[in-house]
Design a protein around this motif. Structure first.
Motif, PDB file in Angstrom:
ATOM      1  N   MET A   1       0.860  -1.168   0.000  1.00  0.00           N
ATOM      2  CA  MET A   1       0.000   0.000   0.000  1.00  0.00           C
ATOM      3  C   MET A   1       0.910   1.236   0.000  1.00  0.00           C
ATOM      4  O   MET A   1       1.861   1.307   0.766  1.00  0.00           O
ATOM      5  N   LYS A   2       0.557   2.199  -0.851  1.00  0.00           N
ATOM      6  CA  LYS A   2       1.404   3.372  -1.013  1.00  0.00           C
ATOM      7  C   LYS A   2       0.562   4.645  -1.018  1.00  0.00           C
ATOM      8  O   LYS A   2      -0.504   4.689  -1.614  1.00  0.00           O
ATOM      9  N   ARG A  27      -2.138   3.342   8.301  1.00  0.00           N
ATOM     10  CA  ARG A  27      -2.478   2.320   7.308  1.00  0.00           C
ATOM     11  C   ARG A  27      -1.394   1.271   7.119  1.00  0.00           C
ATOM     12  O   ARG A  27      -1.590   0.315   6.371  1.00  0.00           O
ATOM     13  N   ALA A  29       1.360   1.884   5.519  1.00  0.00           N
ATOM     14  CA  ALA A  29       1.692   2.120   4.113  1.00  0.00           C
ATOM     15  C   ALA A  29       3.070   2.767   3.986  1.00  0.00           C
ATOM     16  O   ALA A  29       3.616   3.310   4.949  1.00  0.00           O
ATOM     17  N   ASP A  90       0.202   2.937  -8.375  1.00  0.00           N
ATOM     18  CA  ASP A  90      -0.951   2.275  -7.767  1.00  0.00           C
ATOM     19  C   ASP A  90      -1.149   2.712  -6.313  1.00  0.00           C
ATOM     20  O   ASP A  90      -1.242   1.895  -5.410  1.00  0.00           O
ATOM     21  N   VAL A  91      -1.209   4.027  -6.099  1.00  0.00           N
ATOM     22  CA  VAL A  91      -1.368   4.558  -4.750  1.00  0.00           C
ATOM     23  C   VAL A  91      -2.814   4.469  -4.291  1.00  0.00           C
ATOM     24  O   VAL A  91      -3.736   4.382  -5.105  1.00  0.00           O
ATOM     25  N   VAL A  92      -3.004   4.502  -2.971  1.00  0.00           N
ATOM     26  CA  VAL A  92      -4.353   4.430  -2.403  1.00  0.00           C
ATOM     27  C   VAL A  92      -4.847   5.783  -1.912  1.00  0.00           C
ATOM     28  O   VAL A  92      -6.021   5.939  -1.589  1.00  0.00           O
TER      29      VAL A  92
END
Length: 133
Positions: A1-2, A27, A29, A90-92
């Motif tokens: 997760m980024k 998170r 992350a 692909d960041v959140v």
């Protein structure tokens, strides 16, 4: 997760960095720190130098957050660079610092934050710098 943080070495950028660190801790992350600028000045203080990037990296690592740093060439399209990095990595979450602008300034110059907020495929956290005394 980024988590992606749009970083510039200003009070607004520091507020975004702190918010990104807090979100990353919550998170579990990592953080992708992206520094770019519009390139509208010969010497641009928004384009971080090596010491400023090292300090930002230390801030995150001291909080136990893994960080990677990217500096995009000044293309004149800061929002585009942020959105492109968000898709590629692909960041959140995207974290941005907001600065105060007059209504006329927003109309004439546009708004990087507004474009990111409207076009981002992921949530955007917009933060303001603490008031200056």
């Amino acid at each position: 997760m980024k988590i992606l943080v749009g970083y510039v070495p200003t009070p607004e950028g520091e507020a975004a960095l702190a918010a990104a660190a807090a979100e990353a801790e919550l998170r579990g992350a990592s953080v992708l720190l992206l520094n770019t600028s519009r390139g509208d000045a010969y010497i641009d203080a928004r384009y971080a130098d090596a010491d400023e990037l090292a300090a930002a990296e230390t801030t995150l690592r001291d909080r136990g957050v893994e960080v990677s740093i990217q500096q995009a060439a000044a293309t004149g399209d800061v929002a585009g660079e942020l959105l492109k990095a968000a898709a590629a990595e692909d960041v959140v979450l995207i974290v941005l610092g907001l600065r105060r602008r007059s209504p006329v300034g927003k109309l004439i110059l546009g708004s990087t934050a507004q474009r990111v907020l409207l076009e981002s495929p992921v949530p955007v956290l917009a933060v303001k710098a603490p008031p200056r005394d």
